[in-house]
Design an enzyme around this catalytic site. Sequence first.
Site, PDB file in Angstrom:
ATOM      1  N   HIS A 114       0.837  -1.198   0.000  1.00 16.95           N
ATOM      2  CA  HIS A 114       0.000   0.000   0.000  1.00 16.95           C
ATOM      3  C   HIS A 114       0.874   1.251   0.000  1.00 16.95           C
ATOM      4  O   HIS A 114       1.850   1.329   0.751  1.00 16.95           O
ATOM      5  CB  HIS A 114      -0.919   0.010   1.229  1.00 16.95           C
ATOM      6  N   SER A 115       0.542   2.209  -0.851  1.00 19.17           N
ATOM      7  CA  SER A 115       1.243   3.488  -0.907  1.00 19.17           C
ATOM      8  C   SER A 115       2.744   3.266  -1.121  1.00 19.17           C
ATOM      9  O   SER A 115       3.148   2.578  -2.053  1.00 19.17           O
ATOM     10  CB  SER A 115       0.946   4.278   0.366  1.00 19.17           C
ATOM     11  N   MET A 116       3.582   3.798  -0.226  1.00 17.90           N
ATOM     12  CA  MET A 116       5.027   3.672  -0.396  1.00 17.90           C
ATOM     13  C   MET A 116       5.501   2.231  -0.219  1.00 17.90           C
ATOM     14  O   MET A 116       6.609   1.884  -0.642  1.00 17.90           O
ATOM     15  CB  MET A 116       5.757   4.585   0.588  1.00 17.90           C
TER      16      MET A 116
END
Length: 895
Positions: free
Chosen positions: A150-152
């Site tokens: 998720h995300s980074m």
Amino acid sequence: GVRDVLFLYEENRCSMTYMYEYPEYLKIKLPKKTARRYPAYELYLYGEGNYAEENKNLLLTGIPVLFLPGNAGSYKQVRSLGSIALRKAEDVDFKYHFNFFSVNFNEELVALYGGSLQRQTKFVHECIKVILKLYRDREFAPTSVAIVGHSMGGLVARALLTLKNFKPELINLLITQATPHVAPVMPLDKYLTDFYTAVNNHWILKAQDLRNLTTLSVAGGFRDYQVRLAFLPRLSQHDSALSVVSSAVPRAWASTDHLSIVWCKELILATIRAFFDLIDENTRQITEDPKKRMSVLNHHFVRHPAKIFEENPETFMELTGAFMWIPVKTPKWTYSVYNDSDGKYFTFPLASHRKSYSHVYCGNSMLDTSSWIYGCMNSNSSMCLEATDLSWRAELLPGTKVVILKLQDYPSLSHIVLQVPPTVGNKYTLDCEFFREDSRTVQLPVTHLFSFGLSSSKILLNSTGLLYNVQLQHFNQVYQAFKIHIESHCHSLKERKPSVYRLHIPWSHEDSITVAKVPSSTEISAKLHIAQPQNDHRIPELNIYSSSDCQYEVILKTSLLQILGQVIRFHGGAFPVYVVSNILLAYGGQLSKLMSTGQCSDFSLELVRTAKPYKVEPLISIIVFLHGFHWFRVIRESLSLPEVDAAVLSSQDAWFPLVSLILFLFGTGIAYWSGVIFSTSLRLISSLWLTLIRPTVLQKDNKLITPRRLCGVLSLALVSWTTCGAFAVLIIYLQYLIKDLDHSKKTSWNPSTDTIKNQSSMDSTSKATPQSLSNSTTVAEAVNSLKMHVTILNLFTWIVLLNLPSLIYWLKNLRYNVRLDPDPCRSTAIVLVCILEILMNSSTSEVKSSKLLKIASKVPLPLSVAMLAFGQMHLYRVPHFVTFSLLLHMLCCVV
């Protein structure tokens, strides 16, 4: 524009995921060396109820999946994936099941501080080795791990492949959720941008080596205002990579914000269904066949035929069963089914329609997964003997599944056959229609960017067909944004199924779907995530899946509000550059005024006078234009200059016409009001201070450097070197702020003011004493110095804000390490401490007589241009430009 990005998006259409049993997180013991090297990080195994109890001894037999949280993310965010996967495994009696692991990154702010990204990547590599060891000596032991990031966390997963000792075969599947793949959201330090460059260059240059890794990137869409673009880099779009927006995912059809993409039930269901379809029955692990993996992902995330996935579906079959065969010869046909006890086959002969029509459209509101439409290849007079299953050509839409066939592509078919099985209690509708493509395709030119919504394009669809394709001509850039109004009118008031409107973008999977009642008036927003590629000439379409006997009116207008929203969405991260650039221009104007008149003008007045776009914008445009020539790039590279950010954005099709002007004007506004608020607050605080504590004498110290100040500089330099550079910057900032309050007190109260008042009450012919003139000069000098200090402090405030993320990261991890390593602003902090210790004790009287003042007053303009040229995608460069300007000011005080 800010309002459009933060508030004016579609409502949240995601359902929440729930756990049926209490979630538990079992901490996995790591090797001592790994635990000692990464004391802040941990590895967990997710479980619930009996499943959690069974796995406490770590005798695992499932398929390993590793979840990586993103910026400030929690390892507990794995629970939605883990819980739904557990329920799905129960449905198949645990024939197959997944073991979901999750990494605890201590909720680090890696989107703002890039110094720990490499450390996280190496820790994930260690976790993969630990996970695979848990399955050693098992019957179906895995040799690879699937990763959901998720995300980074998705970027960290991609970075694994850049490690020297990492074996690519350790990962077979990577799914990223709302990951900013192309560039950081806020490029606040060099480590962050260098990390991105290394990862993306590796994936571009080594694309052929990554063919065995299947990658899926899911973006949240316009609800996600934190990450505007979560698509994989365009050059890495090889056969094993797929990027989609959640609004285009079948059975989800919803935009998600940055956090809800982790728990959005519709998306999680699609992900878990894909996981189970990826299992190889022989190995009981995720299949090693890249083609099958891509087929499964396309099935669940791009085009769903409303059928359960089959790798090699049977296309030829015999139509059996005691069903009635009913021929249909009309070109348009509708049939409603309710409590139909007898099965039926409806046959549509194609020979009579091939000359008049080019396509056939069929829709079915029964959303089961059975086959329902066939193409007859061999028939007798009454029935079809052999047929091919056309249900795999269907596409699932909200409330219906549709098939559109081009008759020319099926020359061997004699009939289209629709199957209606016996139904009890089910009510659904089937529609079929033969049509010519040109009669259902209409062209609608979009309105001009600068029409500001005053003009509109309009089209009226008078036909009573079931499908229309409205081509939106010249809609191909990210800076375009429109409102599309669709009004439906029907001839009768009978109950009808809803209409489905789909905005189809052919060059990327970013479709958006709207369901509307009939009759109704519906508004759709039309804007792009990705501009049209240069060699792609396909046209975006508005597909209208309509109801019978209804008329549709489509009105398109330019939306100024959404255009400004696109400016914010694509370039909002560059606002600090434009604000500081404006402040720097005003600062240079104050120095010029000081040199010419001996007086320092007020910041707000100087900003109005000097912050003119024509001083900066033409130079930026010329640089971008010249950057297109090879000889200019050769000269730039020979001088070791970095790439011009505006030119890079232009090459990525993210540079708008006049966008720099809009940003500059907005930056002027922010700089103006921040200056007004800052100076007003300073005066109010100093006035309050004087009210509470009224000093008898205000001391004056003419020395710029004293032993005490030298000790202070050395102490702060030591703090910067041994702890955190941003911490030293904050200390010197607060020290400067207190000193500025002292300067403000001198202008708010001074014994000379009484003398001045007495002199004003004397006879106009009497002359002022030398002492009164000296006092008034002192007050004027104090006012000039205060104005200059306020501007310097205003500039310095933005440096503190840009360095704040590394300070927050350091404070959060202080228990693990006193020294921030690597520190993006350590060297800059030491230089700033030396400069500001002198500037805070300086006055304009010392600067006026300097030989360097002329140079110092001219430098801010080229620095402002350079800042806009090289700082928009590299915010960490902004403090360097400001520091250089302040260095010249400091030299004016001593030379």
